[in-house]
Design a protein around this motif. Structure first.
Motif, PDB file in Angstrom:
ATOM      1  N   VAL A 111       0.912  -1.176   0.079  1.00 18.23           N
ATOM      2  CA  VAL A 111      -0.007   0.050  -0.292  1.00 18.23           C
ATOM      3  C   VAL A 111       0.910   1.237   0.017  1.00 18.23           C
ATOM      4  O   VAL A 111       0.875   2.179  -0.760  1.00 18.23           O
ATOM      5  CB  VAL A 111      -0.871  -0.022   1.177  1.00 18.23           C
ATOM      6  N   MET A 112       1.846   1.050   0.878  1.00 15.95           N
ATOM      7  CA  MET A 112       2.645   2.462   0.959  1.00 15.95           C
ATOM      8  C   MET A 112       3.571   2.650  -0.331  1.00 15.95           C
ATOM      9  O   MET A 112       3.912   3.872  -0.732  1.00 15.95           O
ATOM     10  CB  MET A 112       3.766   2.198   1.951  1.00 15.95           C
ATOM     11  N   ARG A 113       3.880   1.576  -0.820  1.00 21.89           N
ATOM     12  CA  ARG A 113       4.778   1.643  -2.383  1.00 21.89           C
ATOM     13  C   ARG A 113       3.689   2.200  -3.188  1.00 21.89           C
ATOM     14  O   ARG A 113       4.345   3.314  -3.990  1.00 21.89           O
ATOM     15  CB  ARG A 113       5.188   0.279  -2.713  1.00 21.89           C
ATOM     16  N   GLN A 114       2.533   1.924  -3.462  1.00 17.68           N
ATOM     17  CA  GLN A 114       1.722   2.798  -4.469  1.00 17.68           C
ATOM     18  C   GLN A 114       1.449   4.169  -3.892  1.00 17.68           C
ATOM     19  O   GLN A 114       1.573   4.914  -4.981  1.00 17.68           O
ATOM     20  CB  GLN A 114       0.351   1.971  -4.379  1.00 17.68           C
ATOM     21  N   LEU A 115       1.445   4.389  -2.613  1.00 10.85           N
ATOM     22  CA  LEU A 115       1.420   5.800  -2.140  1.00 10.85           C
ATOM     23  C   LEU A 115       2.593   6.721  -2.754  1.00 10.85           C
ATOM     24  O   LEU A 115       2.647   7.749  -3.177  1.00 10.85           O
ATOM     25  CB  LEU A 115       1.093   6.031  -0.910  1.00 10.85           C
ATOM     26  N   HIS A 116       3.736   5.883  -2.516  1.00 15.91           N
ATOM     27  CA  HIS A 116       5.152   6.696  -2.792  1.00 15.91           C
ATOM     28  C   HIS A 116       5.275   6.773  -4.158  1.00 15.91           C
ATOM     29  O   HIS A 116       5.675   8.046  -4.786  1.00 15.91           O
ATOM     30  CB  HIS A 116       6.210   5.840  -1.945  1.00 15.91           C
ATOM     31  N   GLU A 117       4.949   5.872  -4.980  1.00 16.42           N
ATOM     32  CA  GLU A 117       4.887   5.983  -6.439  1.00 16.42           C
ATOM     33  C   GLU A 117       3.896   7.298  -7.156  1.00 16.42           C
ATOM     34  O   GLU A 117       4.471   7.821  -7.779  1.00 16.42           O
ATOM     35  CB  GLU A 117       4.397   4.716  -7.400  1.00 16.42           C
ATOM     36  N   LEU A 118       2.825   7.415  -6.409  1.00 10.45           N
ATOM     37  CA  LEU A 118       1.931   8.436  -6.840  1.00 10.45           C
ATOM     38  C   LEU A 118       2.619   9.794  -6.409  1.00 10.45           C
ATOM     39  O   LEU A 118       2.609  10.732  -7.205  1.00 10.45           O
ATOM     40  CB  LEU A 118       0.525   8.313  -6.217  1.00 10.45           C
ATOM     41  N   LEU A 119       3.339   9.839  -5.287  1.00  9.79           N
ATOM     42  CA  LEU A 119       3.893  11.163  -4.740  1.00  9.79           C
ATOM     43  C   LEU A 119       5.143  11.259  -6.047  1.00  9.79           C
ATOM     44  O   LEU A 119       5.316  12.542  -6.277  1.00  9.79           O
ATOM     45  CB  LEU A 119       4.769  10.880  -3.539  1.00  9.79           C
ATOM     46  N   TRP A 120       5.652  10.288  -6.472  1.00 12.51           N
ATOM     47  CA  TRP A 120       6.934  10.564  -7.400  1.00 12.51           C
ATOM     48  C   TRP A 120       6.187  11.168  -8.631  1.00 12.51           C
ATOM     49  O   TRP A 120       6.635  12.197  -9.227  1.00 12.51           O
ATOM     50  CB  TRP A 120       7.309   9.163  -7.848  1.00 12.51           C
ATOM     51  N   ALA A 125       5.000  15.994 -12.027  1.00 12.77           N
ATOM     52  CA  ALA A 125       3.952  16.723 -12.609  1.00 12.77           C
ATOM     53  C   ALA A 125       4.235  18.330 -12.372  1.00 12.77           C
ATOM     54  O   ALA A 125       3.868  19.110 -13.113  1.00 12.77           O
ATOM     55  CB  ALA A 125       2.673  16.290 -12.265  1.00 12.77           C
ATOM     56  N   LEU A 126       4.550  18.662 -11.109  1.00  9.62           N
ATOM     57  CA  LEU A 126       4.532  19.901 -10.487  1.00  9.62           C
ATOM     58  C   LEU A 126       5.908  20.704 -11.202  1.00  9.62           C
ATOM     59  O   LEU A 126       6.015  22.034 -11.112  1.00  9.62           O
ATOM     60  CB  LEU A 126       4.630  20.007  -9.085  1.00  9.62           C
ATOM     61  N   HIS A 135      -1.429  22.924 -11.355  1.00 11.42           N
ATOM     62  CA  HIS A 135      -0.470  23.237 -10.352  1.00 11.42           C
ATOM     63  C   HIS A 135      -1.309  22.837  -8.952  1.00 11.42           C
ATOM     64  O   HIS A 135      -0.983  22.123  -8.012  1.00 11.42           O
ATOM     65  CB  HIS A 135       0.384  23.981 -10.592  1.00 11.42           C
ATOM     66  N   ALA A 136      -2.201  23.944  -8.670  1.00 11.73           N
ATOM     67  CA  ALA A 136      -3.028  23.998  -7.498  1.00 11.73           C
ATOM     68  C   ALA A 136      -3.598  22.449  -7.050  1.00 11.73           C
ATOM     69  O   ALA A 136      -3.497  21.921  -5.688  1.00 11.73           O
ATOM     70  CB  ALA A 136      -3.968  25.216  -7.608  1.00 11.73           C
ATOM     71  N   ASP A 137      -4.193  21.830  -7.938  1.00 11.02           N
ATOM     72  CA  ASP A 137      -4.755  20.624  -7.878  1.00 11.02           C
ATOM     73  C   ASP A 137      -3.678  19.682  -7.591  1.00 11.02           C
ATOM     74  O   ASP A 137      -3.872  18.707  -6.884  1.00 11.02           O
ATOM     75  CB  ASP A 137      -5.544  20.213  -8.916  1.00 11.02           C
ATOM     76  N   LEU A 138      -2.731  19.664  -8.339  1.00 12.68           N
ATOM     77  CA  LEU A 138      -1.796  18.662  -8.028  1.00 12.68           C
ATOM     78  C   LEU A 138      -0.926  18.859  -6.956  1.00 12.68           C
ATOM     79  O   LEU A 138      -0.572  17.724  -5.990  1.00 12.68           O
ATOM     80  CB  LEU A 138      -0.528  18.945  -9.421  1.00 12.68           C
ATOM     81  N   ARG A 139      -0.705  19.967  -6.366  1.00 16.78           N
ATOM     82  CA  ARG A 139      -0.110  20.219  -5.000  1.00 16.78           C
ATOM     83  C   ARG A 139      -1.056  19.893  -3.727  1.00 16.78           C
ATOM     84  O   ARG A 139      -0.618  19.026  -2.867  1.00 16.78           O
ATOM     85  CB  ARG A 139       0.086  22.001  -4.600  1.00 16.78           C
ATOM     86  N   GLY A 166      -7.236   6.478  -8.667  1.00 16.32           N
ATOM     87  CA  GLY A 166      -8.059   7.245  -9.807  1.00 16.32           C
ATOM     88  C   GLY A 166      -8.062   8.727  -9.803  1.00 16.32           C
ATOM     89  O   GLY A 166      -8.243   9.263 -10.704  1.00 16.32           O
ATOM     90  N   GLU A 167      -8.320   9.353  -8.441  1.00 13.99           N
ATOM     91  CA  GLU A 167      -8.171  10.783  -8.429  1.00 13.99           C
ATOM     92  C   GLU A 167      -6.882  11.233  -8.915  1.00 13.99           C
ATOM     93  O   GLU A 167      -6.845  12.405  -9.734  1.00 13.99           O
ATOM     94  CB  GLU A 167      -8.416  11.097  -6.895  1.00 13.99           C
ATOM     95  N   VAL A 168      -5.864  10.561  -8.594  1.00 16.74           N
ATOM     96  CA  VAL A 168      -4.626  11.202  -9.048  1.00 16.74           C
ATOM     97  C   VAL A 168      -4.154  10.970 -10.360  1.00 16.74           C
ATOM     98  O   VAL A 168      -3.737  12.005 -11.104  1.00 16.74           O
ATOM     99  CB  VAL A 168      -3.441  10.560  -8.226  1.00 16.74           C
ATOM    100  N   ASN A 169      -4.776   9.852 -10.810  1.00 20.78           N
ATOM    101  CA  ASN A 169      -4.256   9.551 -12.435  1.00 20.78           C
ATOM    102  C   ASN A 169      -5.142  10.654 -13.210  1.00 20.78           C
ATOM    103  O   ASN A 169      -4.736  11.179 -14.425  1.00 20.78           O
ATOM    104  CB  ASN A 169      -4.819   8.090 -12.616  1.00 20.78           C
ATOM    105  N   ALA A 170      -6.166  11.281 -13.155  1.00 18.75           N
ATOM    106  CA  ALA A 170      -7.082  12.123 -13.586  1.00 18.75           C
ATOM    107  C   ALA A 170      -6.002  13.404 -13.956  1.00 18.75           C
ATOM    108  O   ALA A 170      -6.070  13.977 -15.148  1.00 18.75           O
ATOM    109  CB  ALA A 170      -8.439  12.582 -12.828  1.00 18.75           C
ATOM    110  N   LEU A 171      -5.608  13.667 -12.835  1.00 16.68           N
ATOM    111  CA  LEU A 171      -4.572  14.787 -12.872  1.00 16.68           C
ATOM    112  C   LEU A 171      -3.194  14.670 -13.497  1.00 16.68           C
ATOM    113  O   LEU A 171      -3.029  15.593 -14.301  1.00 16.68           O
ATOM    114  CB  LEU A 171      -4.208  15.349 -11.404  1.00 16.68           C
ATOM    115  N   LEU A 172      -2.840  13.454 -13.376  1.00 12.48           N
ATOM    116  CA  LEU A 172      -1.596  12.979 -14.172  1.00 12.48           C
ATOM    117  C   LEU A 172      -1.856  13.131 -15.773  1.00 12.48           C
ATOM    118  O   LEU A 172      -1.011  13.291 -16.571  1.00 12.48           O
ATOM    119  CB  LEU A 172      -1.095  11.641 -13.696  1.00 12.48           C
ATOM    120  N   LEU A 173      -3.059  12.531 -16.184  1.00 10.88           N
ATOM    121  CA  LEU A 173      -3.455  12.538 -17.605  1.00 10.88           C
ATOM    122  C   LEU A 173      -3.764  13.777 -18.091  1.00 10.88           C
ATOM    123  O   LEU A 173      -3.330  14.070 -19.277  1.00 10.88           O
ATOM    124  CB  LEU A 173      -4.844  11.728 -17.677  1.00 10.88           C
ATOM    125  N   ARG A 174      -4.375  14.657 -17.261  1.00 12.87           N
ATOM    126  CA  ARG A 174      -4.503  16.138 -17.828  1.00 12.87           C
ATOM    127  C   ARG A 174      -3.143  16.737 -17.820  1.00 12.87           C
ATOM    128  O   ARG A 174      -2.837  17.748 -18.834  1.00 12.87           O
ATOM    129  CB  ARG A 174      -5.357  16.861 -16.619  1.00 12.87           C
TER     130      ARG A 174
END
Length: 277
Positions: A111-120, A125-126, A135-139, A166-174
C-alpha cells in the motif's frame, strides 16, 4: 510579492522517495512473492523471507544478483516505501524482534509503495510549466497523498487505494495532455498498445501517448521519445540504445533498469544510467 516557488525534482528527496535499504527491514525481500522465471531463480511466497536475506536485512548476493538469476531484484524500486513503513509506520520495530508486527507490516508495504509511486508522479508533474493550469490541484493531491502515508498501519490497510489512484491519475492524465500539446505536429496515440518486440528503430514517438503500452523487447534504438508519456509502460528488455528520452513523462528508474541502453541513450536529468547498460 515574490513569485511562489515551484517544486522541483530534488523535492523527491524531501518526500523520502529515494530507496534507503539500510533503513528498511528487507520488506521487498519478504513481503512480496515471486515465481521462478527469467526474472527470478526460485519461487517465493508472499511473507516468506528470500533465502538470500541475511540477519542484518541485507542481501547476501547483492553484487551477483543478475548472474545468479535474480534480475527482478535489480529492477525493483519501492520509491522509499520500505524505510517509511519500517521507520515511521512501525517506529523502527523490526518483524524479527517483534514478530507480532510481521503480517501487518508485510500487508502495509504494498500500500505504501503505491502511495510513494503516486508522490513521485505528482512531484514530477509539478515541475512541468505547461501543467501550470492544474498545479494547484496537483499540490493538493500531493499533500493529501503525503498525509495518507503518515497514517497508522490500520488506516493504511483500510485505505481504498484504487479510488485514490483514480483521483490522482485524472490529474496526471491532464498533465500529460497539457505537456504533450506543446509538441508540434500529430502525436501517436498508443495507450495500452501491444508493441512487444515491435520494430521501432528510429521511430518518431515524440509526444506520443504510450501509457501502459507493452514494449517488452521492442527495438527502440535511436527512437525519438522526447516528451512521450511512458507511465506504466513495460520496457523490459526494450532496446533503448541511442534513443532520446529527454523530458519523457513519468518515466521511472525501475523502467530504465528493466530496459537495455547504452552511453548514447539520452535520459531525463532526474534519472540515472543503469550500471548494467
Amino acid at each position: 510579492m515574490s513569485p511562489e516557488r515551484e517544486p522541483s525534482i530534488p523535492d523527491v528527496i524531501d518526500l523520502g522517495l529515494t530507496s534507503d535499504c539500510g533503513s528498511c527491514f528487507g520488506l521487498c525481500c519478504v513481503a512480496l512473492p515471486f515465481a521462478a522465471s527469467a526474472d527470478f531463480a526460485i519461487d517465493k511466497d508472499a511473507g516468506r523471507p528470500c533465502p538470500n536475506l541475511q540477519q542484518d536485512f541485507r542481501c547476501g548476493i547483492h553484487s551477483d544478483l543478475r548472474p545468479r538469476g535474480f534480475t527482478g531484484c535489480t529492477v525493483f524500486d519501492c520509491f522509499g516505501a520500505g524505510q517509511k513503513v519500517s521507520q515511521v509506520t512501525f517506529d523502527g520495530q523490526d518483524w524479527r524482534r517483534v514478530p507480532g508486527t510481521a503480517r501487518q507490516m508485510f500487508d502495509v508495504f504494498p500500500v505504501m509503495r503505491q502511495l510513494h509511486e503516486l508522490l513521485w508522479y505528482l512531484a514530477e508533474a509539478l515541475t512541468r510549466p505547461a501543467a501550470r493550469p492544474v498545479h494547484a490541484d496537483l499540490r493538493a493531491a500531493l499533500e493529501k497523498t503525503e498525509r495518507l502515508t503518515q497514517g497508522s498501519a490500520e488506516e493504511l490497510m483500510e485505505l481504498d487505494v484504487p479510488a485514490h489512484r483514480g483521483e490522482v491519475n485524472a490529474l496526471l492524465l491532464r498533465t500529460s495532455e497539457l505537456v504533450r500539446a506543446e509538441v508540434p505536429g500529430r502525436k501517436k496515440e498508443r495507450r495500452g498498445a501491444d508493441l512487444m518486440g515491435a520494430r521501432l528503430k528510429g521511430a518518431n514517438l515524440r509526444g506520443a501517448n504510450l501509457r501502459g503500452a507493452y514494449l517488452i523487447a521492442a527495438d527502440l534504438k535511436g527512437a525519438d521519445l522526447r516528451t512521450a508519456d511512458l507511465i506504466g509502460a513495460d520496457l523490459r528488455a526494450a532496446d533503448l540504445a541511442g534513443a532520446d528520452l529527454t523530458g519523457a513523462l513519468f518515466l521511472t528508474q525501475s523502467q530504465l533498469n528493466a530496459a537495455k541502453g547504452d552511453a548514447a541513450t539520452e535520459l531525463p536529468r532526474s534519472l540515472s544510467r543503469p550500471a548494467h547498460w
